[in-house]
Design an enzyme around this catalytic site. Structure first.
Site, mmCIF file in Angstrom:
data_model
loop_
_atom_site.group_PDB
_atom_site.id
_atom_site.type_symbol
_atom_site.label_atom_id
_atom_site.label_comp_id
_atom_site.label_asym_id
_atom_site.label_seq_id
_atom_site.Cartn_x
_atom_site.Cartn_y
_atom_site.Cartn_z
ATOM 1 N N ASP A 41 0.798 -1.169 -0.072
ATOM 2 C CA ASP A 41 0.117 -0.094 0.014
ATOM 3 C C ASP A 41 0.866 1.349 0.013
ATOM 4 O OD1 ASP A 41 -2.185 -1.277 0.079
ATOM 5 O OD2 ASP A 41 -2.901 -0.822 2.203
ATOM 6 N N LYS A 63 -3.450 3.221 -2.358
ATOM 7 C CA LYS A 63 -4.606 4.309 -2.348
ATOM 8 C C LYS A 63 -4.074 5.599 -1.944
ATOM 9 C CE LYS A 63 -7.825 0.668 -1.183
ATOM 10 N NZ LYS A 63 -8.469 0.135 -0.211
ATOM 11 N N MET A 178 -7.848 9.281 8.886
ATOM 12 C CA MET A 178 -8.429 9.875 7.789
ATOM 13 C C MET A 178 -9.359 11.129 8.036
ATOM 14 S SD MET A 178 -9.742 6.110 6.323
ATOM 15 C CE MET A 178 -10.382 5.542 7.850
HETATM 16 N N1 SAH Z 1 -4.420 0.386 8.624
HETATM 17 C C1 SAH Z 1 -4.007 1.827 9.157
HETATM 18 C C2 SAH Z 1 -4.907 2.728 8.942
HETATM 19 C C3 SAH Z 1 -5.124 3.091 7.377
HETATM 20 S S1 SAH Z 1 -6.221 4.228 7.228
HETATM 21 C C4 SAH Z 1 -3.325 1.757 10.725
HETATM 22 O O1 SAH Z 1 -3.296 0.819 11.302
HETATM 23 O O2 SAH Z 1 -2.515 2.701 10.898
HETATM 24 C C5 SAH Z 1 -5.345 5.584 6.726
HETATM 25 C C6 SAH Z 1 -4.860 6.490 7.461
HETATM 26 O O3 SAH Z 1 -4.486 6.199 8.806
HETATM 27 C C7 SAH Z 1 -4.629 7.708 7.245
HETATM 28 O O4 SAH Z 1 -5.413 8.607 6.569
HETATM 29 C C8 SAH Z 1 -4.032 8.530 8.442
HETATM 30 O O5 SAH Z 1 -5.127 9.137 9.249
HETATM 31 C C9 SAH Z 1 -3.658 7.199 9.301
HETATM 32 N N2 SAH Z 1 -2.296 7.140 8.994
HETATM 33 C C10 SAH Z 1 -1.342 5.909 8.431
HETATM 34 N N3 SAH Z 1 0.064 6.036 8.642
HETATM 35 C C11 SAH Z 1 -0.043 7.353 9.384
HETATM 36 C C12 SAH Z 1 1.076 7.926 9.696
HETATM 37 N N4 SAH Z 1 2.455 7.522 9.241
HETATM 38 N N5 SAH Z 1 1.032 9.105 10.391
HETATM 39 C C13 SAH Z 1 -0.207 9.787 10.610
HETATM 40 N N6 SAH Z 1 -1.283 9.079 10.134
HETATM 41 C C14 SAH Z 1 -1.258 7.775 9.456
#
Ligand code: SAH
Length: 513
Positions: A41, A63, A178
């Site tokens: 991803d 995405k 998000m």
């Molecule tokens: N499965 C992922 C989340 C996916 S949804 C998890 O467990 O982290 C995608 C959202 O995750 C982004 O829009 C943001 O809000 C958050 N996100 C993912 N990686 C991030 C990062 N390194 N720093 C801040 N927000 C992050």
């Protein structure tokens, strides 16, 4: 003739962690190492792909915001198809696969198709980014609960599936994923449902990565602050009193090089040690190798020496590169360490000695002074008159050793074993970072690193790109070369080591911060 039953593959659904590649689990990395196919991803750090076997097929299924490269159903179908074809598939997802990652849907598809799967949890962004921002999600003095909420669907309060009333009063700390686009609505809803506007809020972008940025405020002002700062996704939003602890507990993004891009121009195989030294202080490293090692134009002289190897009294290696190239050639000739017979081996510097020991050779001599002059002095002390000495060298090597040993009456054979080549271009990423002013400091660890960068970029372009960049040079000779090319040297340590250079850079940035 019995036909082999077709092997069914399997899918590992792996949480890549939030960004810092060190935050993947041991199990996750193990599974990645076994993969024939990796489907990854946007949010999974690409550096992790290095753990996959070199022949693995890498498929980007990213995405970015609402922009779907592959629709979810296509991804599901891809996983099923690859596994049924017998492949081991690593599905690498940012954070944790089951936290807003649609991992549940992917698993449902696998289960329906009868594909075996395993789920490897990961550090979710809410946990990882908060930790790297110095925000404990729970703390006995502040809150007893934490909620992870999607900020994506958060349309209007009445149309929302989120129980804003329950959320705002029921959960101490709230972490939105998000939520950047809907930030004004989120803040408004929470205030409307009884959370005081003074409640602290932190936005954390690219949490746990070198480029992590944190913006703090409160429910009343955060949306406006984010708008002014043009704060962009991917980011999480942390709401709650615990955010105030960041003032005391901040540790990651206030290190001396945090938020600073540093250009490392050393040869690719030598850059690692220096880069990781700088990374420990928070730097974002841009590696731009200005030297690369390549085989000689003709192997004849080296091969002749190899055939007579056991007849030499000494072989001298002056770098780890020389050791690796020599053993590569031995291997090509189906030979190994035994070809040395009773020939003694001299290693210049501890890194060269370490490279030799990787091939099972303990160096017989490691001169205490690593300079070429030190090598000559060490052999002078031993006495090598009439001895046969092999010195496989670099094409641009200084002549101190060859001249010095010949003067000691040795029979010296010094074939060119490798050439130092100047790469033709600067990596795209590095060029973009230079153009966009993301690099705060350029480091030069030898004259050739500066000369070669000038040759690759062209002198004028180099001067333009480095005009607002601090220049760090390892010593007076390198600095002189910098000045001759028109660069202004800002940092030069008294001692010519990478450690001293790093120290000097730390001092420079502390003073200028
Ligand atoms: N499965 C992922 C989340 C996916 S949804 C998890 O467990 O982290 C995608 C959202 O995750 C982004 O829009 C943001 O809000 C958050 N996100 C993912 N990686 C991030 C990062 N390194 N720093 C801040 N927000 C992050």
């Amino acid at each position: 003739m019995s036909e082999k039953p077709q092997k069914i593959g399997r899918v590992y659904l792996i949480g890549a962690g939030p960004g810092d590649p060190g935050l993947i689990t041991v199990r996750g990395r193990e599974c990645l190492r076994r993969a024939d196919v990796v489907v990854y991803d946007y949010l999974a750090n690409e550096a992790l792909l290095d753990s996959a076997p070199s022949g693995a097929e890498l498929i980007y299924a990213g995405k970015i915001g609402g922009l779907h490269n592959h629709e979810q159903s296509q991804i599901n179908e891809l996983l099923v198809r690859k596994a049924l074809a017998g492949h081991v598939v690593a599905r690498l997802k940012g954070g944790d696969p089951f936290v807003f990652g649609r991992g549940g849907e992917e698993c449902e598809a696998l289960a329906a198709a009868g594909v075996p799967f395993e789920i490897v949890p990961g550090v979710t962004a809410g946990i990882g980014a908060a930790a790297y921002a110095g925000i404990p999600l729970t703390h006995r003095d502040f809150t007893t609960s934490v909620a992870f909420v999607t900020g994506h669907e958060g349309a209007h309060k009445d149309a929302s599936e989120i129980d804003w009333q329950g959320l705002s009063l029921g959960s101490g700390t709230i972490v939105f994923y998000m939520g950047m686009k809907n930030l004004p609505l989120i803040a408004q809803n929470l205030i409307g449902c009884g959370r005081p506007p003074e409640t602290p809020v932190a936005l954390i972008r690219w949490g746990t990565r070198a480029e992590q940025v944190v913006l703090t405020g409160n429910l009343g002002d955060i949306a406006e602050k984010a708008r002014k700062a043009n704060f962009k996704p991917p980011a999480i939003t942390v709401v709650g009193e615990v955010v105030s602890l960041r003032d005391k507990l901040r540790w990651f993004d206030n290190r001396p090089f945090s938020g600073k891009g540093i250009l490392v121009t050393r040869a690719a195989d030598q850059a690692g040690e220096f880069s990781s030294m700088l990374e420990r202080y928070g730097a974002k490293i841009f590696e731009c190798p200005t030297i690369s090692i390549s085989p000689p134009e003709d192997w004849l002289e080296v091969d002749t020496a190899i055939q007579a190897l056991s007849g030499f009294d000494w072989t001298i290696f002056t770098s780890a590169n020389a050791v690796r190239m020599f053993f590569m050639r031995l291997g090509d000739k189906k030979l190994d360490t035994r070809a040395f017979g009773s020939c003694l081996v001299c290693a210049v510097g501890p890194k060269t000695a370490a490279a030799l020991s990787a091939f099972g050779i303990r160096a017989d001599l490691v001169p205490p002074d690593y300079k070429a002059e030190g090598v000559v002095a060490a052999f002078k002390a031993i006495g090598i008159s009439g001895k046969k000495i092999l010195f496989p060298k670099a094409d641009r090597a200084r002549e101190v050793i060859t001249k010095g040993l010949t003067a000691l009456d040795a029979q010296l054979i010094a074939p060119v074993l490798y050439r130092n080549i100047t790469p033709e271009s600067v990596p795209e990423k590095v060029l973009a970072a230079l153009e966009e002013g993301q690099i705060a400091c350029a480091t030069f660890t030898s004259s050739s690193t500066v000369e070669n960068l000038a040759a690759i970029l062209g002198e004028n372009r180099m001067l333009r790109l480095l005009s607002n960049v601090a220049i760090a040079s390892i010593g007076p000779i390198t600095s002189r070369t910098c000045r001759e090319l028109g660069l202004h040297v800002d940092i030069e340590p008294a001692e010519y080591t990478l450690e001293a250079l790093t120290e000097e850079m730390l001092g420079f940035f502390r003073r200028s911060n």
